[in-house]
Scaffold this active site. Sequence first.
Site, PDB file in Angstrom:
ATOM      1  CB  CYS A 108      -0.906   0.105   1.280  1.00  0.00           C
ATOM      2  SG  CYS A 108      -1.860   1.376   1.361  1.00  0.00           S
ATOM      3  CG  HIS A 124      -4.510  -0.732   4.800  1.00  0.00           C
ATOM      4  ND1 HIS A 124      -4.003  -0.053   3.735  1.00  0.00           N
ATOM      5  CD2 HIS A 124      -5.397  -1.502   4.543  1.00  0.00           C
ATOM      6  CE1 HIS A 124      -4.741  -0.366   2.824  1.00  0.00           C
ATOM      7  NE2 HIS A 124      -5.538  -1.118   3.364  1.00  0.00           N
ATOM      8  CG  HIS A 158      -6.865   9.259   0.291  1.00  0.00           C
ATOM      9  ND1 HIS A 158      -7.319   7.958   0.188  1.00  0.00           N
ATOM     10  CD2 HIS A 158      -7.021  10.062  -0.453  1.00  0.00           C
ATOM     11  CE1 HIS A 158      -7.309   7.955  -1.422  1.00  0.00           C
ATOM     12  NE2 HIS A 158      -7.342   9.228  -1.901  1.00  0.00           N
ATOM     13  N   GLY A 161     -13.536   7.755  -8.869  1.00  0.00           N
ATOM     14  CA  GLY A 161     -11.976   8.125  -9.317  1.00  0.00           C
ATOM     15  C   GLY A 161     -11.042   7.680  -8.311  1.00  0.00           C
ATOM     16  CB  THR A 176      -6.085   5.940  -8.072  1.00  0.00           C
ATOM     17  OG1 THR A 176      -5.578   7.106  -7.203  1.00  0.00           O
ATOM     18  CG2 THR A 176      -6.736   6.737  -9.205  1.00  0.00           C
TER      19      THR A 176
END
Length: 112
Positions: A4, A46, A98, A91, A93
């Site tokens: 990641c 995470h 976040h 969108g 990615t």
Amino acid sequence: MSDCLFCKIAAGEIPATVVHETPTTLAFRDINPHAPVHVLVIPKEHHEDALALAEAGLAGDVLSTAAAVAAKEGIAESGYRVTFNTGPDAGRTVFHAHAHVLGGHPLEMRLG
């Protein structure tokens, strides 16, 4: 997660321009900014998306950090936007929760 991107940034394995840090969050400049101020706020742990972040009890930490970033960047009074992109139509990615903190000029509200 070992593969990641944001986990690697949180661990200090990949450099980033950090603007704010707390025990649970890290805020750094986006490398492809969409506004004069474009900072990403991540949980250091995470979590895949905003729902997982909320379930872990960290959504408030991320939002508090976003407000601190806005104050540090001088956009708290003029206004700023905080967004979470969830799913392919948004969108997204990077699959580490976040928030985008955007501001520094009037932001359009476009949908679709």
